[in-house]
Design an enzyme around this catalytic site. Structure first.
Site, short mmCIF file in Angstrom:
data_model
loop_
_atom_site.label_atom_id
_atom_site.label_comp_id
_atom_site.label_asym_id
_atom_site.label_seq_id
_atom_site.Cartn_x
_atom_site.Cartn_y
_atom_site.Cartn_z
N ARG A 69 0.85 -1.19 0.00
CA ARG A 69 0.00 0.00 0.00
C ARG A 69 0.88 1.24 0.00
O ARG A 69 2.00 1.22 0.51
CB ARG A 69 -0.91 0.02 1.24
CG ARG A 69 -2.08 -0.95 1.17
CD ARG A 69 -2.97 -0.85 2.39
NE ARG A 69 -2.29 -1.30 3.57
CZ ARG A 69 -1.72 -0.51 4.47
NH1 ARG A 69 -1.78 0.81 4.36
NH2 ARG A 69 -1.10 -1.00 5.52
N TYR A 197 -1.16 -3.55 -7.05
CA TYR A 197 -0.96 -4.29 -5.80
C TYR A 197 -2.22 -4.34 -4.93
O TYR A 197 -2.87 -3.31 -4.70
CB TYR A 197 0.20 -3.70 -4.97
CG TYR A 197 0.15 -4.25 -3.56
CD1 TYR A 197 0.57 -5.55 -3.30
CD2 TYR A 197 -0.43 -3.52 -2.52
CE1 TYR A 197 0.42 -6.11 -2.04
CE2 TYR A 197 -0.57 -4.07 -1.24
CZ TYR A 197 -0.15 -5.36 -1.01
OH TYR A 197 -0.32 -5.91 0.22
N GLY A 198 -2.50 -5.49 -4.38
CA GLY A 198 -3.61 -5.80 -3.48
C GLY A 198 -4.38 -4.65 -2.85
O GLY A 198 -5.40 -4.21 -3.37
N LYS A 206 -9.52 -2.51 1.70
CA LYS A 206 -9.23 -1.36 2.54
C LYS A 206 -9.99 -0.10 2.11
O LYS A 206 -10.49 0.67 2.93
CB LYS A 206 -7.72 -1.09 2.59
CG LYS A 206 -6.92 -2.24 3.23
CD LYS A 206 -7.41 -2.47 4.62
CE LYS A 206 -6.98 -3.74 5.31
NZ LYS A 206 -5.65 -4.20 5.35
N HIS A 226 -10.40 -2.40 11.53
CA HIS A 226 -9.30 -3.25 11.02
C HIS A 226 -9.05 -4.37 12.04
O HIS A 226 -8.06 -4.35 12.76
CB HIS A 226 -8.06 -2.37 10.82
CG HIS A 226 -6.95 -3.03 10.06
ND1 HIS A 226 -5.65 -2.59 10.13
CD2 HIS A 226 -6.93 -4.07 9.20
CE1 HIS A 226 -4.88 -3.35 9.35
NE2 HIS A 226 -5.63 -4.24 8.78
N SER A 248 -1.21 -3.48 10.22
CA SER A 248 -0.85 -4.39 9.13
C SER A 248 0.40 -5.19 9.48
O SER A 248 1.37 -4.63 10.01
CB SER A 248 -0.60 -3.58 7.86
OG SER A 248 -1.76 -2.85 7.56
N CYS A 250 0.90 -7.37 11.76
CA CYS A 250 1.18 -7.48 13.20
C CYS A 250 0.44 -8.65 13.84
O CYS A 250 0.25 -8.69 15.05
CB CYS A 250 0.84 -6.18 13.91
SG CYS A 250 2.00 -4.86 13.51
N ASP A 277 -9.16 -9.77 9.04
CA ASP A 277 -8.66 -8.43 8.72
C ASP A 277 -9.66 -7.31 8.97
O ASP A 277 -9.26 -6.23 9.38
CB ASP A 277 -8.22 -8.40 7.25
CG ASP A 277 -7.30 -7.23 6.93
OD1 ASP A 277 -6.32 -7.04 7.67
OD2 ASP A 277 -7.56 -6.50 5.95
N ARG A 376 2.04 -12.18 -0.71
CA ARG A 376 0.73 -12.54 -0.14
C ARG A 376 0.13 -13.76 -0.82
O ARG A 376 0.45 -14.08 -1.96
CB ARG A 376 -0.23 -11.36 -0.30
CG ARG A 376 0.25 -10.08 0.38
CD ARG A 376 -0.61 -9.71 1.53
NE ARG A 376 -0.01 -8.67 2.37
CZ ARG A 376 -0.52 -8.33 3.55
NH1 ARG A 376 -1.60 -8.91 4.01
NH2 ARG A 376 0.07 -7.40 4.28
P1 GTP Z 1 -2.18 -7.76 7.39
O1 GTP Z 1 -2.68 -8.81 6.47
O2 GTP Z 1 -1.12 -6.91 6.79
O3 GTP Z 1 -3.26 -6.93 7.99
O4 GTP Z 1 -1.36 -8.53 8.57
P2 GTP Z 1 -1.82 -9.36 9.85
O5 GTP Z 1 -2.11 -8.43 10.98
O6 GTP Z 1 -2.87 -10.34 9.50
O7 GTP Z 1 -0.47 -10.13 10.26
P3 GTP Z 1 -0.05 -11.67 10.09
O8 GTP Z 1 -0.85 -12.56 10.99
O9 GTP Z 1 0.01 -12.00 8.67
O10 GTP Z 1 1.43 -11.62 10.69
C1 GTP Z 1 2.41 -10.78 10.16
C2 GTP Z 1 3.79 -11.22 10.59
O11 GTP Z 1 3.87 -11.27 12.02
C3 GTP Z 1 4.17 -12.60 10.09
O12 GTP Z 1 5.50 -12.58 9.65
C4 GTP Z 1 4.01 -13.48 11.30
O13 GTP Z 1 4.88 -14.58 11.25
C5 GTP Z 1 4.33 -12.55 12.45
N1 GTP Z 1 3.58 -12.91 13.68
C6 GTP Z 1 2.25 -13.15 13.79
N2 GTP Z 1 1.91 -13.51 15.05
C7 GTP Z 1 3.05 -13.49 15.77
C8 GTP Z 1 3.35 -13.77 17.15
O14 GTP Z 1 2.49 -14.10 17.96
N3 GTP Z 1 4.65 -13.62 17.51
C9 GTP Z 1 5.62 -13.25 16.63
N4 GTP Z 1 6.87 -13.12 17.09
N5 GTP Z 1 5.37 -12.99 15.33
C10 GTP Z 1 4.11 -13.11 14.90
C1 SPV Z 2 -2.89 -4.57 5.29
O1 SPV Z 2 -1.92 -3.94 4.84
O2 SPV Z 2 -3.41 -4.30 6.40
C2 SPV Z 2 -3.42 -5.72 4.54
C3 SPV Z 2 -2.93 -5.94 3.18
O3 SPV Z 2 -4.29 -6.40 5.03
S1 SPV Z 2 -3.64 -4.83 2.05
O4 SPV Z 2 -4.79 -5.45 1.46
O5 SPV Z 2 -2.62 -4.56 1.08
O6 SPV Z 2 -4.04 -3.63 2.73
MN MN Z 3 -4.81 -5.73 7.12
#
Ligand code: GTP
Ligand code: SPV
Ligand code: MN
Length: 594
Positions: A69, A197-198, A206, A226, A248, A250, A277, A376
């Site tokens: 983004r 991109y997504g 979003k 979110h 994002s 996290c 999400d 992704r």
């Molecule tokens: P968006 O799709 O961008 O909104 O991301 P998200 O909030 O769904 O995050 P996602 O679960 O994909 O995790 C993002 C990154 O954080 C990945 O590299 C995971 O491996 C890492 N991660 C997720 N949960 C944990 C956790 O409990 N501990 C640690 N150390 N890393 C984590």
């Molecule tokens: C984020 O960035 O919080 C995502 C991926 O979930 S995107 O759809 O690119 O916003």
């Molecule tokens: Mn997200």
């Protein structure tokens, strides 16, 4: 031909401007999807993956300068600048339309314009909102068909009252300097140019389900957040639901699909995913807040996803999935990313399209990544082994708790509970987190990201805070309890202290117990803090001393935090709700007394 004039007028207007060779209406049928897939394979826009190992899966690379983004190119085009507020980029709508129309003029010459009718939320449900996205990208069509409910039935639904969100997307020439992601909340319109991109182009996500929907929610008395949504089924069969807002990359997808540690599964606990999400939340039956996931698939971060960290997500990606910007292994037409396993393919093609081996280094001798950190997978929700039986629920699920969280190496403890709703709104409003690869720009910089909505709030953030306070008043005693978590505290070597992932169940357990008044907590300076002995560590190689090291509150660190919040709040001037000013004053007094 569309049945309804308002839709047809919209399509005609942009057909005239963008001048495609052809217009194709997307109907959501398997037959049409197959034809489009064949066409995209033939043109090289996508590669078909191994039909035995990854049936129905596709591979795509976006342009190298177009992998996340772009917050600095994202605008809220409200008539009054004040309504975009101090945290959004703003453009005057007339000026924005003129600028974008000039870029879009004739941009689809030689291309096909696809007209995608889609629904956010189950078609016909009280939560559902409809949209039409125009695009010149088959990749976008195929992704939208996974992430949203694409169907010609949507046209009939729009016909009922004529209201829909207008989404205009074109790759144009993928020029960074002419890339714009503009939301016009007062016109229900999104205009996205020069990206593929997504988050910039799947306009249901979003742009609509957060930026436009947050504005709609403000006007109509509901919330677009979110947040992931998950259900925890207890041994007695009762399921409690929680929603969690993390910025994002996290940890939302990971938490939403977690597999509890043995000590919980043996007792009979199960976790179910409702969303990973986005949550749309309203007051419902019994005066409680109910949440639905308006999406129909997962657009998840690939790197780090593996059989141990998130087996459910990995299973989701085994069929009918689109992979974007991961590593491609031509020898068996499979994909790979950092953190999938320790056996990267020997001769592969990286996310930039260059030959790659596990030992490839750049000019500075630094190892080259096979997959982009923000690569992704787009996977259908129905692939998820732990998808909730309430995923399609019309009414949504009642929320027992709302959790805020961020990526903080220091400061924020593992978990704490807000004293009450208003304090919880303050806790969400002062959230800060390290930036990630999900957005273009520096990574690892701590910034304030209220409710994980900094890049997604479609109106003035002060009004958004007030809206949160008002929603609490609406549900009063039935309001979900509010918590804050941080899985990302690091030690002196920069290593994560808390094991995270499935082990986060231990914290969810404490949260549910707090909701049900089953455990006591210490009334701390920043909120209710857990007693270490109340967090179950059975079967985990993690000492109570280690736990103590991440659940406490340090006076100096929090005095700095308070100063930081004071500076952050000045951004909002007089418009900041007084309640939040009051909360900050109380926090400061409590921290100074430590
Ligand atoms: P968006 O799709 O961008 O909104 O991301 P998200 O909030 O769904 O995050 P996602 O679960 O994909 O995790 C993002 C990154 O954080 C990945 O590299 C995971 O491996 C890492 N991660 C997720 N949960 C944990 C956790 O409990 N501990 C640690 N150390 N890393 C984590
Ligand atoms: C984020 O960035 O919080 C995502 C991926 O979930 S995107 O759809 O690119 O916003
Ligand atoms: Mn997200």
């Amino acid at each position: 031909m569309a049945k309804y004039q308002n839709v047809q007028e919209f399509v005609d207007k942009y057909q005239t401007l963008m001048n495609p060779d052809k217009v194709v209406w997307i109907d959501g049928s398997t037959k049409q999807k197959k034809e489009l897939t064949d066409e995209a394979v033939a043109s090289g826009e996508v590669l078909r993956l191994n039909n035995k190992l990854l049936p129905g899966c596709l591979y795509h690379r976006t342009a190298i300068n177009d992998v996340a983004r772009v917050e600095n190119r994202t605008f809220i085009c409200s008539r009054d600048k004040e309504n975009a507020g101090p945290t959004n980029n703003w453009m005057e709508p007339q000026e924005a339309y003129e600028k974008l129309d000039a870029i879009a003029k004739d941009c689809m010459v030689g291309r096909t314009m696809y007209v995608i009718p889609f629904s956010m939320g189950k078609i016909g449900s009280p939560f559902a909102k409809y949209g039409i996205e125009l695009t010149d990208s088959i990749y976008v069509v195929l992704n939208m068909a996974i992430m949203t409910r694409v169907s010609s039935k949507v046209l009939d639904k729009i016909g009922d009252d004529g209201v829909f969100v207008r989404g205009i997307h074109s790759k144009v020439k993928l020029e960074e300097e002419n890339r714009y992601i503009c939301q016009f909340p007062e016109d229900n319109t999104i205009y996205s140019l020069n990206s593929g991109y997504g988050g910039n182009v799947l306009l249901g996500k979003k742009c609509f389900a957060l930026r436009i929907a947050s504005y709609q929610g403000w006007k109509e008395g509901w919330m677009a957040e979110h947040m992931l949504i998950l259900g925890i089924q207890k041994p007695d069969g009762e399921t409690k639901y929680v929603a969690a807002a993390f910025p994002s990359a996290c940890g939302k997808t990971n938490l939403a699909m977690l597999i509890p540690p043995d000590c919980y599964t043996e007792e009979g606990y199960k976790v179910f995913t409702v969303g990973d999400d986005i949550a749309w939340i309203r007051k419902g039956r019994g005066g409680q807040l109910y949440a639905v996931n308006p999406e129909n698939g997962f657009f998840g971060v690939a790197p780090g996803t593996n059989i141990k960290s998130n087996p459910n997500a990995l299973t989701c990606t085994k069929k009918d999935t689109i992979f974007t910007n991961v590593l491609y292994n031509p020898s068996d037409k499979t994909v790979w990313w950092e953190g999938l396993n320790n056996t990267p393919p020997e001769n592969a093609i990286d996310w930039k399209g260059n030959p790659w081996t596990p030992t490839t280094v750049d000019a500075n001798g630094v190892k080259v990544k096979g997959a982009h950190p923000n690569s992704r997978f787009t996977a259908p929700a129905k692939n998820c082994p732990c998808i909730s039986s309430e995923f399609e629920s019309r009414a949504g699920v009642p929320l027992s708790a709302i959790i805020f969280g961020g990526r903080r190496a220091k400061a924020a403890p593992l978990v704490y509970q807000a004293f009450d709703w208003n304090h919880g709104v303050f806790v969400g409003a002062v959230m800060a987190s390290e930036t990630t690869a999900a957005a273009a720009g520096a990574v690892g910089v701590v910034r304030h990201d209220p409710m994980a909505m900094l890049p997604f709030c479609g109106y003035n953030m002060s009004d958004y805070f007030q809206h949160w306070l008002n929603m609490g008043k609406k549900v009063k005693a039935n309001a979900p309890k509010i918590f804050n978590v941080n899985w990302f505290r690091t030690d002196e070597n920069g290593k994560f202290i808390w094991p995270g992932y499935g082990e986060n169940m231990r914290i969810l357990d404490w949260i549910l117990k707090r909701c049900e008044g089953e455990v006591a907590a210490e009334e701390g300076a920043i909120g209710y803090l857990p007693f270490a002995s109340d967090i179950k560590l059975d079967g985990l190689d993690f000492s109570i001393e280690q736990l103590e090291s991440i659940i406490g509150v340090d006076k100096e660190t929090w005095q700095d935090e308070v100063k930081d919040i004071e500076t952050f709040f000045t951004k909002f001037g007089d418009k900041l709700p007084n309640e939040l000013r009051k909360q900050l004053k109380s926090l400061k007094a409590r921290v100074n007394k430590l």
